[in-house]
Design a protein around this motif. Structure first.
Motif, PDB file in Angstrom:
ATOM      1  N   VAL A   9       0.843  -1.202   0.000  1.00  0.00           N
ATOM      2  CA  VAL A   9       0.000   0.000   0.000  1.00  0.00           C
ATOM      3  C   VAL A   9       0.882   1.257   0.000  1.00  0.00           C
ATOM      4  O   VAL A   9       0.612   2.219  -0.736  1.00  0.00           O
ATOM      5  CB  VAL A   9      -0.973  -0.009   1.200  1.00  0.00           C
ATOM      6  N   ALA A  10       1.942   1.269   0.795  1.00  0.00           N
ATOM      7  CA  ALA A  10       2.833   2.435   0.854  1.00  0.00           C
ATOM      8  C   ALA A  10       3.493   2.693  -0.488  1.00  0.00           C
ATOM      9  O   ALA A  10       3.550   3.843  -0.963  1.00  0.00           O
ATOM     10  CB  ALA A  10       3.888   2.217   1.937  1.00  0.00           C
ATOM     11  N   VAL A  11       3.969   1.653  -1.142  1.00  0.00           N
ATOM     12  CA  VAL A  11       4.615   1.820  -2.447  1.00  0.00           C
ATOM     13  C   VAL A  11       3.609   2.336  -3.475  1.00  0.00           C
ATOM     14  O   VAL A  11       3.939   3.225  -4.281  1.00  0.00           O
ATOM     15  CB  VAL A  11       5.274   0.490  -2.900  1.00  0.00           C
ATOM     16  N   ARG A  12       2.397   1.812  -3.455  1.00  0.00           N
ATOM     17  CA  ARG A  12       1.372   2.281  -4.403  1.00  0.00           C
ATOM     18  C   ARG A  12       1.029   3.750  -4.156  1.00  0.00           C
ATOM     19  O   ARG A  12       0.815   4.516  -5.095  1.00  0.00           O
ATOM     20  CB  ARG A  12       0.118   1.416  -4.318  1.00  0.00           C
ATOM     21  N   LEU A  13       0.971   4.148  -2.883  1.00  0.00           N
ATOM     22  CA  LEU A  13       0.686   5.552  -2.571  1.00  0.00           C
ATOM     23  C   LEU A  13       1.835   6.459  -3.008  1.00  0.00           C
ATOM     24  O   LEU A  13       1.606   7.563  -3.499  1.00  0.00           O
ATOM     25  CB  LEU A  13       0.412   5.727  -1.066  1.00  0.00           C
ATOM     26  N   PHE A  14       3.066   5.986  -2.838  1.00  0.00           N
ATOM     27  CA  PHE A  14       4.224   6.789  -3.258  1.00  0.00           C
ATOM     28  C   PHE A  14       4.258   6.974  -4.776  1.00  0.00           C
ATOM     29  O   PHE A  14       4.574   8.035  -5.281  1.00  0.00           O
ATOM     30  CB  PHE A  14       5.539   6.137  -2.814  1.00  0.00           C
ATOM     31  N   THR A  15       3.950   5.925  -5.505  1.00  0.00           N
ATOM     32  CA  THR A  15       4.085   5.970  -6.964  1.00  0.00           C
ATOM     33  C   THR A  15       2.869   6.549  -7.679  1.00  0.00           C
ATOM     34  O   THR A  15       3.007   7.139  -8.736  1.00  0.00           O
ATOM     35  CB  THR A  15       4.363   4.559  -7.527  1.00  0.00           C
ATOM     36  N   SER A  16       1.692   6.381  -7.111  1.00  0.00           N
ATOM     37  CA  SER A  16       0.492   6.802  -7.853  1.00  0.00           C
ATOM     38  C   SER A  16       0.063   8.234  -7.554  1.00  0.00           C
ATOM     39  O   SER A  16      -0.362   8.945  -8.458  1.00  0.00           O
ATOM     40  CB  SER A  16      -0.664   5.848  -7.577  1.00  0.00           C
ATOM     41  N   GLN A  17       0.162   8.671  -6.335  1.00  0.00           N
ATOM     42  CA  GLN A  17      -0.341  10.001  -5.978  1.00  0.00           C
ATOM     43  C   GLN A  17       0.723  10.762  -5.180  1.00  0.00           C
ATOM     44  O   GLN A  17       1.014  10.425  -4.029  1.00  0.00           O
ATOM     45  CB  GLN A  17      -1.599   9.875  -5.124  1.00  0.00           C
TER      46      GLN A  17
END
Length: 193
Positions: free
Chosen positions: A29-37
């Motif tokens: 979840v942290a990686v997705r938040l860093f990369t997407s938004q």
């Protein structure tokens, strides 16, 4: 309630597995938040910190469990070495495995045993022994010739007196005792000339 020391402790733990899975999910979840938004950096940092804390907790649990298992294996191998040394010193001995303990009292215990050489399972009365005996214990005994006779019938109940008992070890530790990887320094030093 004490756990049976004849049974090898589990290396895995429900808590360790759960914490590992949750920390992996938080990391994803942290990686997705860093990369997407780019605006969700604060949320990503929170998930990253939670992932690191949970992973640290899981690692600590895994290390404790692995350490307990290694200590158990080391102790169990030493028990088998002592068992083998006593067996070598004595004349006629045999091994019986305690399969079940029905009841205990200060004078002894009613148990179910298996004669390891013959595979015969029977009920037995074991007089109070100097060692604490659990399910899965392999006992080194001198068989009573009055009860066990070659080519004779097995007694309905075998009575093991304390004087005929010599040593015990864990049945679960047999694979470790026979594996050279777990050979203890005691056995190595006694084999050297």
């Amino acid at each position: 309630m004490r756990t049976n020391p004849m049974v090898k402790p589990r290396t895995s733990s429900g808590w360790a597995v759960t914490l590992t899975v949750i920390s992996c999910v938080c990391l994803i979840v942290a990686v997705r938040l860093f990369t997407s938004q780019p605006s969700a950096w604060n949320s990503g940092l929170v998930f990253m910190v939670v992932a690191i804390l949970l992973a640290s907790g899981a690692a600590a649990i895994w290390l404790v469990q692995i350490r307990r298992t290694k200590i158990w294996i080391s102790h169990a191998v030493q028990q088998w070495e002592h068992f083998a040394a006593i067996k070598k010193q004595l004349g006629v001995t045999t091994e019986v495995t305690v399969l079940d303990i029905q009841s205990t009292d200060p004078l002894g215990a009613w148990v179910t045993i298996r004669w390891d050489k013959f595979g015969h399972v029977q009920r037995a009365w074991i007089e109070a022994l100097p060692d604490e005996i659990w399910r899965g214990s392999v006992l080194l005994i001198s068989p009573d010739p009055a009860q066990i006779q070659m080519h004779g019938p097995w007694p309905e109940i075998y009575y093991l007196i304390a004087a005929d008992y010599h040593a015990y070890a864990s049945e679960a530790a047999i694979p470790y005792f026979t594996d050279p990887k777990y050979e203890s320094t005691i056995r190595i030093n006694t084999l050297k000339p």
